[in-house]
Each structure stands twice: as structure tokens, then as C-alpha cells.
Design a protein around this motif. Structure first.
Motif, PDB file in Angstrom:
ATOM      1  N   THR A  52     -22.255 -29.940 -15.802  1.00  0.00           N
ATOM      2  CA  THR A  52     -21.691 -30.543 -14.592  1.00  0.00           C
ATOM      3  C   THR A  52     -20.327 -29.903 -14.340  1.00  0.00           C
ATOM      4  OG1 THR A  52     -20.369 -32.368 -15.518  1.00  0.00           O
ATOM      5  CG2 THR A  52     -22.751 -32.700 -15.378  1.00  0.00           C
ATOM      6  N   SER A  53     -19.689 -30.295 -13.270  1.00  0.00           N
ATOM      7  CA  SER A  53     -18.413 -29.675 -12.914  1.00  0.00           C
ATOM      8  C   SER A  53     -17.199 -30.435 -13.426  1.00  0.00           C
ATOM      9  CB  SER A  53     -18.316 -29.555 -11.382  1.00  0.00           C
ATOM     10  OG  SER A  53     -18.335 -30.842 -10.775  1.00  0.00           O
ATOM     11  N   ILE A  54     -17.389 -31.523 -14.166  1.00  0.00           N
ATOM     12  CA  ILE A  54     -16.258 -32.323 -14.619  1.00  0.00           C
ATOM     13  C   ILE A  54     -15.398 -31.525 -15.599  1.00  0.00           C
ATOM     14  CG2 ILE A  54     -17.394 -33.385 -16.612  1.00  0.00           C
ATOM     15  CD1 ILE A  54     -16.042 -36.041 -15.771  1.00  0.00           C
ATOM     16  N   ASP A  55     -14.078 -31.692 -15.518  1.00  0.00           N
ATOM     17  CA  ASP A  55     -13.176 -30.999 -16.438  1.00  0.00           C
ATOM     18  C   ASP A  55     -12.891 -31.888 -17.639  1.00  0.00           C
ATOM     19  OD1 ASP A  55     -10.334 -32.390 -16.062  1.00  0.00           O
ATOM     20  OD2 ASP A  55     -11.301 -32.270 -14.097  1.00  0.00           O
ATOM     21  N   PRO A  56     -12.422 -31.303 -18.752  1.00  0.00           N
ATOM     22  CA  PRO A  56     -12.246 -32.090 -19.980  1.00  0.00           C
ATOM     23  C   PRO A  56     -11.220 -33.207 -19.872  1.00  0.00           C
ATOM     24  CG  PRO A  56     -11.386 -29.864 -20.258  1.00  0.00           C
ATOM     25  CD  PRO A  56     -12.161 -29.875 -18.990  1.00  0.00           C
ATOM     26  N   ALA A  57     -10.152 -32.998 -19.098  1.00  0.00           N
ATOM     27  CA  ALA A  57      -9.143 -34.056 -18.953  1.00  0.00           C
ATOM     28  C   ALA A  57      -9.728 -35.266 -18.232  1.00  0.00           C
ATOM     29  CB  ALA A  57      -7.926 -33.527 -18.195  1.00  0.00           C
TER      30      ALA A  57
ATOM     31  N   LEU B 187      -8.665 -27.443 -32.195  1.00  0.00           N
ATOM     32  CA  LEU B 187      -8.650 -28.708 -31.456  1.00  0.00           C
ATOM     33  C   LEU B 187      -9.610 -29.721 -32.067  1.00  0.00           C
ATOM     34  CD1 LEU B 187      -8.459 -27.538 -27.729  1.00  0.00           C
ATOM     35  CD2 LEU B 187      -6.777 -28.956 -28.937  1.00  0.00           C
ATOM     36  N   MET B 188     -10.801 -29.266 -32.464  1.00  0.00           N
ATOM     37  CA  MET B 188     -11.755 -30.204 -33.043  1.00  0.00           C
ATOM     38  C   MET B 188     -11.307 -30.678 -34.422  1.00  0.00           C
ATOM     39  SD  MET B 188     -14.358 -31.907 -32.181  1.00  0.00           S
ATOM     40  CE  MET B 188     -15.366 -31.116 -30.923  1.00  0.00           C
ATOM     41  N   LEU B 189     -10.645 -29.826 -35.186  1.00  0.00           N
ATOM     42  CA  LEU B 189     -10.099 -30.255 -36.465  1.00  0.00           C
ATOM     43  C   LEU B 189      -9.014 -31.312 -36.260  1.00  0.00           C
ATOM     44  CD1 LEU B 189      -9.882 -26.847 -38.370  1.00  0.00           C
ATOM     45  CD2 LEU B 189     -11.478 -28.725 -38.809  1.00  0.00           C
ATOM     46  N   ILE B 190      -8.180 -31.121 -35.238  1.00  0.00           N
ATOM     47  CA  ILE B 190      -7.162 -32.134 -34.912  1.00  0.00           C
ATOM     48  C   ILE B 190      -7.840 -33.450 -34.533  1.00  0.00           C
ATOM     49  CG2 ILE B 190      -5.380 -32.755 -33.224  1.00  0.00           C
ATOM     50  CD1 ILE B 190      -4.614 -29.780 -33.152  1.00  0.00           C
ATOM     51  N   ALA B 191      -8.917 -33.352 -33.747  1.00  0.00           N
ATOM     52  CA  ALA B 191      -9.658 -34.558 -33.369  1.00  0.00           C
ATOM     53  C   ALA B 191     -10.200 -35.262 -34.604  1.00  0.00           C
ATOM     54  CB  ALA B 191     -10.803 -34.189 -32.418  1.00  0.00           C
ATOM     55  N   GLY B 192     -10.710 -34.502 -35.570  1.00  0.00           N
ATOM     56  CA  GLY B 192     -11.247 -35.105 -36.786  1.00  0.00           C
ATOM     57  C   GLY B 192     -10.178 -35.783 -37.627  1.00  0.00           C
ATOM     58  N   ILE B 193      -9.012 -35.158 -37.747  1.00  0.00           N
ATOM     59  CA  ILE B 193      -7.913 -35.774 -38.498  1.00  0.00           C
ATOM     60  C   ILE B 193      -7.481 -37.071 -37.820  1.00  0.00           C
ATOM     61  CG2 ILE B 193      -5.500 -35.487 -39.176  1.00  0.00           C
ATOM     62  CD1 ILE B 193      -6.141 -32.457 -39.465  1.00  0.00           C
TER      63      ILE B 193
ATOM     64  N   ALA C 151      -9.762 -38.405 -28.681  1.00  0.00           N
ATOM     65  CA  ALA C 151     -10.569 -38.268 -27.465  1.00  0.00           C
ATOM     66  C   ALA C 151     -10.170 -37.046 -26.656  1.00  0.00           C
ATOM     67  CB  ALA C 151     -10.450 -39.537 -26.620  1.00  0.00           C
ATOM     68  N   ALA C 152      -8.863 -36.796 -26.531  1.00  0.00           N
ATOM     69  CA  ALA C 152      -8.394 -35.661 -25.737  1.00  0.00           C
ATOM     70  C   ALA C 152      -8.753 -34.341 -26.410  1.00  0.00           C
ATOM     71  CB  ALA C 152      -6.886 -35.772 -25.525  1.00  0.00           C
ATOM     72  N   ALA C 153      -8.446 -34.208 -27.707  1.00  0.00           N
ATOM     73  CA  ALA C 153      -8.755 -32.966 -28.408  1.00  0.00           C
ATOM     74  C   ALA C 153     -10.263 -32.718 -28.446  1.00  0.00           C
ATOM     75  CB  ALA C 153      -8.190 -33.017 -29.827  1.00  0.00           C
ATOM     76  N   PHE C 154     -11.035 -33.776 -28.620  1.00  0.00           N
ATOM     77  CA  PHE C 154     -12.497 -33.698 -28.644  1.00  0.00           C
ATOM     78  C   PHE C 154     -13.033 -33.103 -27.348  1.00  0.00           C
ATOM     79  CE2 PHE C 154     -16.602 -35.700 -27.743  1.00  0.00           C
ATOM     80  CZ  PHE C 154     -17.295 -35.612 -28.943  1.00  0.00           C
ATOM     81  N   SER C 155     -12.549 -33.595 -26.209  1.00  0.00           N
ATOM     82  CA  SER C 155     -13.053 -33.132 -24.922  1.00  0.00           C
ATOM     83  C   SER C 155     -12.709 -31.669 -24.673  1.00  0.00           C
ATOM     84  CB  SER C 155     -12.480 -34.001 -23.798  1.00  0.00           C
ATOM     85  OG  SER C 155     -12.960 -35.325 -23.892  1.00  0.00           O
ATOM     86  N   PHE C 156     -11.467 -31.286 -24.936  1.00  0.00           N
ATOM     87  CA  PHE C 156     -11.072 -29.899 -24.691  1.00  0.00           C
ATOM     88  C   PHE C 156     -11.751 -28.948 -25.675  1.00  0.00           C
ATOM     89  CE2 PHE C 156      -7.760 -31.919 -22.225  1.00  0.00           C
ATOM     90  CZ  PHE C 156      -7.551 -31.007 -21.187  1.00  0.00           C
ATOM     91  N   ALA C 157     -12.005 -29.399 -26.906  1.00  0.00           N
ATOM     92  CA  ALA C 157     -12.662 -28.532 -27.888  1.00  0.00           C
ATOM     93  C   ALA C 157     -14.085 -28.199 -27.476  1.00  0.00           C
ATOM     94  CB  ALA C 157     -12.655 -29.205 -29.259  1.00  0.00           C
ATOM     95  N   TYR C 158     -14.785 -29.147 -26.861  1.00  0.00           N
ATOM     96  CA  TYR C 158     -16.189 -28.930 -26.527  1.00  0.00           C
ATOM     97  C   TYR C 158     -16.381 -27.982 -25.350  1.00  0.00           C
ATOM     98  CZ  TYR C 158     -19.060 -31.514 -29.785  1.00  0.00           C
ATOM     99  OH  TYR C 158     -19.746 -31.899 -30.915  1.00  0.00           O
ATOM    100  N   VAL C 159     -15.319 -27.504 -24.765  1.00  0.00           N
ATOM    101  CA  VAL C 159     -15.454 -26.448 -23.764  1.00  0.00           C
ATOM    102  C   VAL C 159     -15.973 -25.174 -24.429  1.00  0.00           C
ATOM    103  CG1 VAL C 159     -14.190 -24.951 -22.164  1.00  0.00           C
ATOM    104  CG2 VAL C 159     -13.684 -27.405 -22.259  1.00  0.00           C
ATOM    105  N   GLY C 160     -15.593 -24.963 -25.702  1.00  0.00           N
ATOM    106  CA  GLY C 160     -15.964 -23.720 -26.370  1.00  0.00           C
ATOM    107  C   GLY C 160     -16.835 -23.867 -27.591  1.00  0.00           C
ATOM    108  N   LEU C 161     -17.356 -25.071 -27.870  1.00  0.00           N
ATOM    109  CA  LEU C 161     -18.161 -25.291 -29.065  1.00  0.00           C
ATOM    110  C   LEU C 161     -19.550 -25.801 -28.714  1.00  0.00           C
ATOM    111  CD1 LEU C 161     -15.563 -27.141 -31.349  1.00  0.00           C
ATOM    112  CD2 LEU C 161     -16.277 -24.757 -31.531  1.00  0.00           C
ATOM    113  N   SER C 162     -20.530 -25.464 -29.544  1.00  0.00           N
ATOM    114  CA  SER C 162     -21.848 -26.074 -29.417  1.00  0.00           C
ATOM    115  C   SER C 162     -21.788 -27.491 -29.961  1.00  0.00           C
ATOM    116  CB  SER C 162     -22.888 -25.258 -30.188  1.00  0.00           C
ATOM    117  OG  SER C 162     -22.632 -25.346 -31.578  1.00  0.00           O
TER     118      SER C 162
END
Length: 279
Positions: free
Chosen positions: A18-23, A135-141, A64-75
Motif C-alpha cells: 500500500t502507499s502508507i508511510d512508516p510514520a 532499527l529493528m534491534l533498537i525495537a527489540g531492545i 513501534a516507531a523503530a519497528f515500522s521504519f525497519a520494515y521498509v527494508g526487511l522481510s
């Protein structure tokens, strides 16, 4: 754990299809979670439900924020592995720091589960972008810290509702910052639907159920149980994203679930819940 895995799938679907942005996704997710939990608290009419606190809310927002931005580049599978690997290290590290001790078979279980996860996502999978991985590691911590703070914090639904409500002004700041940098926010109806489902159902309600179980788990046990999430996310990818079923996935399932069983199980007559305090 199914709800946590669904968050990865919903976020990945929203950002990729979809076209939604991570923020916007993160902000709508947190707002939907706050509204859903507030409604549950009102319907229960429980006077001592608890209110949450700002430090826990900050950890929830950071996740939540780091999670969303990380998934722009991760499977979905790689993101879930990085996320819950960081959660495991954070929670087990804290448990060891305060004096908890794993028995020999539990260490074997942890190693077996981690080996299964590595076997699931490493072969044939290119290295993820470093910025997305960090970013995803930060989300996990942040998620690990939030989980630890949620143990024994009172009524889980009331406390989680209070924490979600406190993230709303933080999410507003994120949205404003995004507007200042990119000059616009992007979304569509499908993307908003994914964000609302992630916030109201798999986040708000899912987290409340999780925190209701945390008081009965030691830090290491709670961390290792969450290692099942990347596996569930990968299985969800097979169904939702039509990814092929492989022998690798079946073998990883045995390793991860078998490892978790070793950590959680305890011999008959042992009342220690699987983790022995250091003397």
C-alpha cells in the motif's frame, strides 16, 4: 505469540503493498491500540485498573516507531528474527544480571531454538540493510525493556491502556517531524486498515493478554518463548504472502519449538518454573 507475528505481517503488507508511510502506520497503530484498550477498560469498569507510566510508554513508542521504519527494508521473517533475537538478549541478560540462572538443559534449549531460527532465515537470504537491521534491534531492545517493566505492574489491560494513551502525543511529534522533513504524509484505505488492525487487535489486545501471563514467567523463560514469533511469522508468510513451503521451514519448526519446550519444561516435583535463582 500469534498476535506478535501478525504485527510483522501486517506492517510488511502495509509498507510493501500500500502507499502508507512508516510514520503514519506507527501513529495510527498506536492511536488504534489506545482507543481499543480504553474502550475495554471502560466496559470492564474496574476502578483499580492501573494507569501505566511515561517511561514504559516511551519504550512502547520507541519499539513501534523503530519497528515500522525497519520494515521498509526487511522481510517479515528477517525482521521478526532480529526483533525477537534482541528481545531475548535483553530479557535473558536482565535475568542473569539480577541473579537468575539457567540449568544445563535450558542452555541447550536456547541454543537449539536460536540454531533453528538461523537455519530458517540465513540460507539463501541476503544480508539486510544495516540501517534497517539497527532499527529493528533498537525495537527489540525497547520491547524487551517494556516487557520487563510490565511484569507485576498491576492490571495488565489497564496498565497497557495507560501506556498506549501516553504514546499518542509522542506519535504526534513523529508525524510532525515527518511532515517537516518530507512535507507530506502518504496513506490509503487499505494501509490504514492494516494499521488499525495492528493497533487495535494484534497490539492492544495481544499485549494485554501477554502481560497477563508475564508474572508467572521468569525473564529467561519469557524471552525464549518469544523465539517462536519469527517461526510463526514465516509460516504466516507462507499463507498470506504465498511463500513456498520448504524442508528448511519444517526442520526449523522442530528445532525452535523443541528448544522452547526444553526451556519451559521442568522435571516433576520441581517448583522453580525452570530457572534457578543464584545462591
Amino acid at each position: 505469540m500469534i498476535a506478535f507475528a501478525a504485527n510483522s505481517l501486517l506492517c510488511r503488507l502495509a509498507l510493501m503493498e500500500t502507499s502508507i508511510d512508516p510514520a503514519t502506520f506507527a501513529a495510527i497503530r498506536l492511536l488504534a491500540g489506545a482507543l481499543a484498550l480504553a474502550l475495554i477498560v471502560l466496559l470492564r469498569k474496574k476502578p483499580d485498573a492501573g494507569e501505566g507510566n511515561w517511561l514504559s510508554a516511551l519504550a512502547l513508542f520507541a519499539y513501534a516507531a523503530a519497528f515500522s521504519f525497519a520494515y521498509v527494508g526487511l522481510s517479515a521473517a528477517a525482521g521478526a528474527l532480529l526483533l525477537f533475537g534482541a528481545v531475548q538478549v535483553t530479557m535473558i541478560g536482565y535475568g542473569l544480571w539480577v541473579g537468575e540462572r539457567l540449568r544445563a538443559w535450558q542452555w541447550i534449549g536456547v541454543l537449539l531454538a536460536v540454531a533453528g531460527l538461523i537455519g530458517l532465515v540465513s540460507p539463501g537470504l541476503s544480508a539486510p540493510p544495516i540501517s534497517a537491521a539497527v532499527l529493528m534491534l533498537i525495537a527489540g531492545i525497547a520491547w524487551g525493556a517494556y516487557s520487563l517493566r510490565g511484569r507485576g505492574a498491576g492490571d495488565p489491560v489497564g496498565v497497557t491502556a495507560g501506556n498506549f494513551l501516553r504514546t499518542v502525543p509522542m506519535a504526534s511529534v513523529l508525524v510532525v517531524a515527518t511532515l517537516l522533513v518530507k512535507r507530506n504524509l502518504v496513506w490509503d484505505a487499505t494501509g490504514l486498515g492494516y494499521a488499525i488492525a495492528s493497533g487495535a487487535i494484534t497490539s492492544g489486545v495481544g499485549y494485554a493478554v501477554w502481560y497477563a501471563t508475564l508474572p508467572s514467567l521468569k525473564s529467561a523463560t519469557a524471552a525464549t518463548v518469544q523465539l517462536s514469533v519469527p517461526l510463526i511469522a514465516a509460516l504466516g508468510g507462507v499463507v498470506v504472502l504465498t511463500e513456498p513451503v520448504s524442508a528448511r521451514l519444517a526442520m526449523a519448526s522442530v528445532a525452535v519449538l523443541g528448544g522452547i519446550a526444553l526451556v519451559v519444561a521442568r522435571p516433576p516435583g520441581d517448583a522453580s518454573r525452570g530457572v534457578e535463582p543464584r545462591r
